[in-house]
Design an enzyme around this catalytic site. Structure first.
Site, short mmCIF file in Angstrom:
data_model
loop_
_atom_site.label_atom_id
_atom_site.label_comp_id
_atom_site.label_asym_id
_atom_site.label_seq_id
_atom_site.Cartn_x
_atom_site.Cartn_y
_atom_site.Cartn_z
CB CYS A 86 -0.99 -0.05 1.16
SG CYS A 86 -2.43 1.03 0.92
CG HIS A 196 -3.35 -3.71 3.37
ND1 HIS A 196 -2.35 -3.06 4.08
CD2 HIS A 196 -4.02 -2.74 2.71
CE1 HIS A 196 -2.43 -1.76 3.87
NE2 HIS A 196 -3.42 -1.53 3.03
CD GLU A 198 -0.58 -5.63 5.77
OE1 GLU A 198 -0.90 -4.43 5.86
OE2 GLU A 198 -0.43 -6.21 4.67
#
Length: 231
Positions: A86, A196, A198
């Protein structure tokens, strides 16, 4: 294997990234502040999402001048693994570690929801645990995720297999050129992506499809070091 999670004023996904490393592969991981100019102990540098320096000027434009980013450039030249997610992707393009730029979403609105990605290149250190063409569910959260580059650069990305992820056909959330969601440098050791992973390492989060990015990095590093030990 040692991981660094960079922290800029305005980072807000650094803890998510740190926890993803702890929870998926259990490797040593440190937060590294933007003033630190030494990344020599780390094998992989993670540049997290957020709003570095408040996204003033352009997203990632100020972060590129920090001491830690000078060290990231050196680490990339040494072949260490660099992953920007990002805002981290935006920082990597501003630092010229990846080509192109991230523009405002074509609808001029912040987009925050699950999205489906297609794994276009599963030969990188970040994607080796995926199957080529595998569809994965990864969330997005960005206002400037519209990837753009000129025609010559796009052709180069396509020919060199540097397009790592695309948004599933017909589901491009931001207007990115060629449905691009993530790219690599020519050497393949630097990857930037807008979604994302994560935030997709446990089913309780809605998807565990991001976990393989981190397991891929570890397996690639181990293979590289096992080969070096044999020599």
């Amino acid at each position: 294997m040692n991981f660094a999670v960079l922290v800029f004023p305005g980072s807000n996904c650094d803890i998510d990234m740190y926890k993803a490393i702890e929870d998926t592969i259990g490797q040593p991981v440190d937060y590294v502040w933007h003033t630190d100019g030494d990344l020599s102990k780390y094998d992989c540098i993670l540049v997290p999402g957020g709003f570095s320096y408040g996204d003033y000027l352009r997203c990632g434009a100020i972060a590129q001048f920090t001491n830690v980013m000078k060290a990231v450039v050196k680490a990339a030249e040494e072949g260490k693994y660099i992953l920007g997610i990002c805002n981290g992707f935006q920082v990597l393009t501003e630092a010229r570690l990846l080509p192109g730029a991230l523009l405002r979403n074509n609808g001029m609105k912040f987009r925050c929801h699950q999205t489906i990605l297609k794994v276009e290149n599963n030969t990188t250190a970040f994607t080796r645990d995926y199957a080529e063409g595998e569809l994965i569910e990864i969330p997005i959260a960005h206002g400037e995720g519209n990837y753009y580059c000129d025609e010559a650069t796009l052709k180069e990305l396509q020919e060199n297999n540097q397009i790592v992820f695309r948004y599933e056909a017909g589901n491009n959330p931001n207007g990115s050129l060629d449905d691009i969601a993530g790219i690599s440098n020519k050497a393949g050791n630097v990857v930037g992506m807008m979604p994302h992973p994560e935030r997709a390492v446990h089913e309780i989060l809605g998807s565990a499809d991001g976990k393989k990015i981190f397991t891929s990095i570890l397996s690639a590093w181990r293979e590289k070091h096992d080969a070096a030990a044999i020599r």
